[in-house]
Motif scaffolding. Structure first.
Motif, PDB file in Angstrom:
ATOM      1  N   GLN A  56     -13.042  -4.217  27.000  1.00  0.00           N
ATOM      2  CA  GLN A  56     -13.282  -4.333  25.562  1.00  0.00           C
ATOM      3  C   GLN A  56     -11.948  -4.494  24.846  1.00  0.00           C
ATOM      4  O   GLN A  56     -11.272  -5.497  25.031  1.00  0.00           O
ATOM      5  N   ASP A  57     -11.532  -3.507  24.033  1.00  0.00           N
ATOM      6  CA  ASP A  57     -10.271  -3.651  23.286  1.00  0.00           C
ATOM      7  C   ASP A  57      -9.141  -2.816  23.888  1.00  0.00           C
ATOM      8  O   ASP A  57      -8.163  -2.512  23.224  1.00  0.00           O
TER       9      ASP A  57
ATOM     10  N   THR B  86      -3.819   0.358  23.361  1.00  0.00           N
ATOM     11  CA  THR B  86      -4.964   0.509  22.467  1.00  0.00           C
ATOM     12  C   THR B  86      -4.527   0.246  21.030  1.00  0.00           C
ATOM     13  O   THR B  86      -3.329   0.199  20.722  1.00  0.00           O
TER      14      THR B  86
ATOM     15  N   SER C  37      -9.604   6.666  14.360  1.00  0.00           N
ATOM     16  CA  SER C  37      -9.797   5.524  15.244  1.00  0.00           C
ATOM     17  C   SER C  37     -11.020   4.720  14.823  1.00  0.00           C
ATOM     18  O   SER C  37     -12.050   5.297  14.447  1.00  0.00           O
ATOM     19  N   LYS C  38     -10.865   3.402  14.851  1.00  0.00           N
ATOM     20  CA  LYS C  38     -11.961   2.476  14.608  1.00  0.00           C
ATOM     21  C   LYS C  38     -11.888   1.371  15.651  1.00  0.00           C
ATOM     22  O   LYS C  38     -10.886   1.203  16.342  1.00  0.00           O
ATOM     23  N   THR C  39     -12.938   0.604  15.752  1.00  0.00           N
ATOM     24  CA  THR C  39     -12.968  -0.510  16.709  1.00  0.00           C
ATOM     25  C   THR C  39     -13.277  -1.813  15.967  1.00  0.00           C
ATOM     26  O   THR C  39     -13.632  -1.823  14.800  1.00  0.00           O
ATOM     27  N   GLY C  40     -13.125  -2.902  16.697  1.00  0.00           N
ATOM     28  CA  GLY C  40     -13.540  -4.190  16.170  1.00  0.00           C
ATOM     29  C   GLY C  40     -12.479  -4.978  15.441  1.00  0.00           C
ATOM     30  O   GLY C  40     -12.800  -5.955  14.752  1.00  0.00           O
ATOM     31  N   HIS C  41     -11.202  -4.608  15.588  1.00  0.00           N
ATOM     32  CA  HIS C  41     -10.147  -5.318  14.857  1.00  0.00           C
ATOM     33  C   HIS C  41      -9.101  -5.916  15.797  1.00  0.00           C
ATOM     34  O   HIS C  41      -8.014  -6.280  15.353  1.00  0.00           O
ATOM     35  N   THR C  42      -9.410  -6.017  17.081  1.00  0.00           N
ATOM     36  CA  THR C  42      -8.434  -6.524  18.038  1.00  0.00           C
ATOM     37  C   THR C  42      -8.939  -7.775  18.741  1.00  0.00           C
ATOM     38  O   THR C  42     -10.142  -8.006  18.872  1.00  0.00           O
TER      39      THR C  42
ATOM     40  N   SER D 230      -3.736  -6.970  16.739  1.00  0.00           N
ATOM     41  CA  SER D 230      -4.424  -5.979  15.916  1.00  0.00           C
ATOM     42  C   SER D 230      -4.129  -6.294  14.459  1.00  0.00           C
ATOM     43  O   SER D 230      -3.092  -5.893  13.931  1.00  0.00           O
TER      44      SER D 230
END
Length: 759
Positions: free
Chosen positions: A29-30, A57, A85-90, A103
């Motif tokens: 994933q990221d 990361t 922490s968040k996801t979906g920006h890489t 990122s």
């Protein structure tokens, strides 16, 4: 920690396994996983040598972190600094010999070609920030310590360190790392992140933050709660060398197009600074530390302030409100305060808020010691007995805040004091926390708890207070802290001497802390150790009342102004009233700091990053975005200061004196002036609107009654808005003033200074 002896040699007994190659990688994933090893000539080189696992990361947009692990089998008992922490920006792209990790506006390129290991971080326009080049990631073996026994033969052990060396560019400057009182620019220094009670005149610091800010547009946060050693151009002149004992090292590169943007991202990662109640911006007066005081003494002080028309908002009882040898028992000493509840009520009737001193220690003579011992509320030795010593208080123990019951026991006593009328607590000490041969209730690693303890202590007290009175309704006056502590304000500078030099070092310490994620700070006005000369007292009063928080405090002598001369009372009165008149401006700037991580007191380069002359200045600061303050550090009143140059400001007018609008200053120039005690250099920035209210008697008064605007130079009417913050709720904006709707175009374009009465 230095491991080398010049460029070519290692120190005797030191060996370093350098990583030179990416053996393999995978993407999940990221997250990128890398296996690093030494230079590979053939398959035999994979034997009898270490590897380091690297994980890449991005917890938040614009932040890219790396975790390096040598041995993964170690016990990890924490604690750890909490991060968001968040996801979906890489995005991750791979080509032969190269991996690109993106990122948001920041990116990391990893050279994965055989034996060409390299990490390079870039900003949004492709500019190089920093990176790892030849021999910059390694595992260090130190065979010079007592741990090494050569008689163990094949099984000889060593102390180990993870080492990461980050590149520095030409003319790159480094700042921050907590409240450090030495040189403001950190290049050339060795800094150990390890909380100590060392005063303000040494390399030791109460507030150690493993975060530094670079003039190249990035920051580095080392997420490690134990001791972090940084050699900032002091071992390799082209690098910052970061080492930690043990088997893993985790750090984050935080990009920002401006220094303010770096701070915004850093505080988003480690914790948003909390706001404080409006009453805390008042003047605080203390009993001082070892002075003799009782009800009569305190009442005499307060009457003296009232008779001289000096506004006072908070009275603080320092250590001897409790009986000697019994700190802490949370009981007013009845020999000096026979009916404390009634007396506090009388103080409250004067309109005062009440603060009392405490620390996290329980002396053996305290009635609480026996209870704490029996219930297991203290830090223990390995055999289960209570850890004690005689440093500070005889036979004192230390409350173990990893034990929820101990924390509640401690804060329940504070709630009783709040019921009596106490509004705030000075959370002193928490730096001398043992880390050898001790154990904590939750099994935390004692070495990693040494710094982190200050967070648990301040968090427990702060959250108990806020739980009682509500959000932003109370505050601490804390001395020690660690990353994330900005959520538990306010912090003050500790034990400074009563000299002009100590006043200057206090400012350096405050500016460094406020480049480390903190937005509020105070110093002991007049200095803590010693008795200030009248000239120093008056100059520190002027400076201290242009700090976010202002407290008169000393050690063995009082800080009421008239004992230094009635002219000191005049200076204090003027300074306090000036700060109160600035309340609308202070509340607005504090709210912005809460939202962005930008402090009230700002190093010059933070506000003017395009003016290279500002990058080494540490004897003046911006108070918010509009006001330049240059404290006077000389007895005769001579002061030299720099007026920054900003292209956008230059065509809007000139800087002007707060005291005389006809006195103007050219940008990009140094000035030397001599000031009597009625003034100091306070300059208003061109192209700004500063909200004030000269009618206010205290910060809590109605901001709209008497509200005025100081307009200096031509104003950008399309973008300029003033927020009037509710003094009863510092998170709430009462009214937004759109300047373009308030003032006509001809008025907006003037380059003079004028005061506009809004209400």
């Amino acid at each position: 920690m230095k491991f080398t002896d010049g460029m070519w040699c290692l120190r005797e007994g030191i060996s370093i396994d350098w990583m030179s190659n990416v053996e393999r990688l995978s993407v999940e994933q990221d997250v990128v996983h890398l296996l690093l090893n030494k230079y590979q000539r053939h398959r035999g080189d994979t034997l009898n040598s270490p590897t380091i696992s690297a994980t890449v990361t991005s917890p938040l947009e614009g932040i890219i972190g790396v975790k390096l692990v040598h041995w993964a089998g170690q016990n990890d008992n924490g604690p750890h600094y909490q991060i968001a922490s968040k996801t979906g920006h890489t995005t991750i792209d791979q080509t032969d010999g190269l991996l690109l990790y993106q990122s948001g506006p920041a990116s990391l390129k990893i050279n994965t070609a055989p034996n060409e290991l390299g990490f390079t971080w870039y900003g949004d326009s492709g500019q190089t920030l920093t990176g790892h080049s030849f021999r910059s990631i390694g595992y260090v073996r130190d065979r010079t310590t007592d741990r090494t026994r050569w008689t163990d033969g094949l099984y000889v052990e060593h102390d180990g360190y993870m080492l990461a060396e980050l590149n520095l560019g030409v003319n790159e400057k480094l700042y921050g790392l907590g409240e450090r009182f030495g040189p403001f620019v950190k290049n050339g220094q060795r800094v150990d992140i390890w909380n100590e009670d060392g005063g303000t005149s040494s390399e030791l610091a109460y507030k150690n933050i493993p975060f530094y800010l670079s003039s190249k547009g990035y920051g580095v946060f080392v997420r490690h709660t134990g001791k972090v050693s940084l050699e900032l151009q002091s071992e390799r002149t082209t690098r910052v060398n970061i080492s930690v004992p043990g088997q893993e090292l985790e750090y984050y590169i935080i990009f920002g197009s401006t220094p303010k943007e770096v701070l915004r991202r850093y505080t988003a990662l480690t914790g948003q600074p909390s706001l404080v109640p409006t009453w805390s911006y008042n003047l605080w007066l203390t009993t001082s530390f070892t002075t003799s005081y009782d009800e009569k003494t305190v009442t005499g002080f307060l009457d003296g302030f009232r008779e001289r028309d000096i506004p006072l908002g908070v009275f603080h009882f320092d250590t001897f409100w409790m009986k000697s040898y019994q700190w802490c028992d949370f009981q007013f000493d009845k020999d000096y305060f026979p009916n404390a509840t009634a007396y506090l009520k009388r103080l409250k009737e004067r309109g005062l808020k009440i603060s009392v001193w405490l620390n996290s220690y329980i002396a053996q003579a305290s009635p609480l010691f026996k209870e704490g011992k029996e219930k297991g509320y203290f830090i223990k030795r390995l055999d289960g007995s209570v850890w004690q010593w005689d440093m500070w208080q005889a036979g004192m123990a230390i409350v173990d805040f990893t034990n929820p019951e101990a924390s509640k026991w401690y804060t329940d006593h504070l709630m009783r004091l709040m019921d009596m009328g106490v509004d705030s607590f000075k959370t002193d000490f928490a730096e001398r926390i043992p880390f050898q041969n001790v154990k904590f209730y939750d099994g935390s690693d004692p070495v990693r708890m040494h710094n982190y303890y200050s967070i648990l202590y301040n968090k427990a007290v702060y959250e108990a207070m806020i739980g009682r009175v509500g959000k932003a309704k109370s505050l601490l006056f804390a001395r020690s802290t660690a990353p994330g502590g900005q959520a538990y304000p306010v912090h003050w500078g500790g034990d400074c001497e009563s000299t002009f030099e100590a006043m200057a070092e206090s400012l350096r310490g405050g500016l460094s802390l406020m480049l480390s994620g903190y937005i509020f700070w105070a110093s002991d006005i007049g200095g803590f150790e010693g008795t200030p000369l009248p000239a120093l007292y008056k100059r520190w009063v002027q400076f201290g009342l242009l700090s976010s928080h202002s407290r008169l405090h000393g050690s063995s002598s009082y800080r009421v102004p008239w004992i230094y001369g009635e002219d000191c009372s005049d200076v204090l009165r003027d300074s306090v009233k000036r700060k109160i008149s600035l309340t609308p401006y202070i509340l607005q700037e504090a709210l912005h700091g809460h939202q962005t991580g930008v402090p009230l007191m700002r190093a010059m380069f933070l506000e003017f990053p395009d003016d290279l002359n500002t990058y080494t200045i540490d004897t003046q600061y911006m108070f918010g975005s509009n006001l330049l303050v240059a404290p006077v550090f000389t007895e005769e009143g001579t002061v030299t200061f720099y007026v920054p140059c900003n292209e956008e400001d230059n065509h809007r007018g000139k800087w002007v004196s707060w005291f005389d609008y006809n006195k103007t200053y050219e940008p990009g120039q140094w000035y030397t002036e001599k000031h009597d005690f009625s003034s100091l250099p306070i300059l208003i920035r061109p192209g700004t609107v500063t909200p004030i209210n000269p009618k206010l008697k205290s910060p809590e008064d109605d901001p709209l009654d008497g509200f005025k605007l100081i307009l200096n130079g031509s104003i950008d009417s399309e973008n300029y808005k003033i927020e009037i913050v509710n003094p009863e709720n510092t998170h709430e904006v009462l009214k937004v003033i759109d300047i373009c709707k308030l003032i006509d175009d001809s008025e907006m374009s003037q380059k003079t200074t004028r005061v506009y009465t809004y209400f």
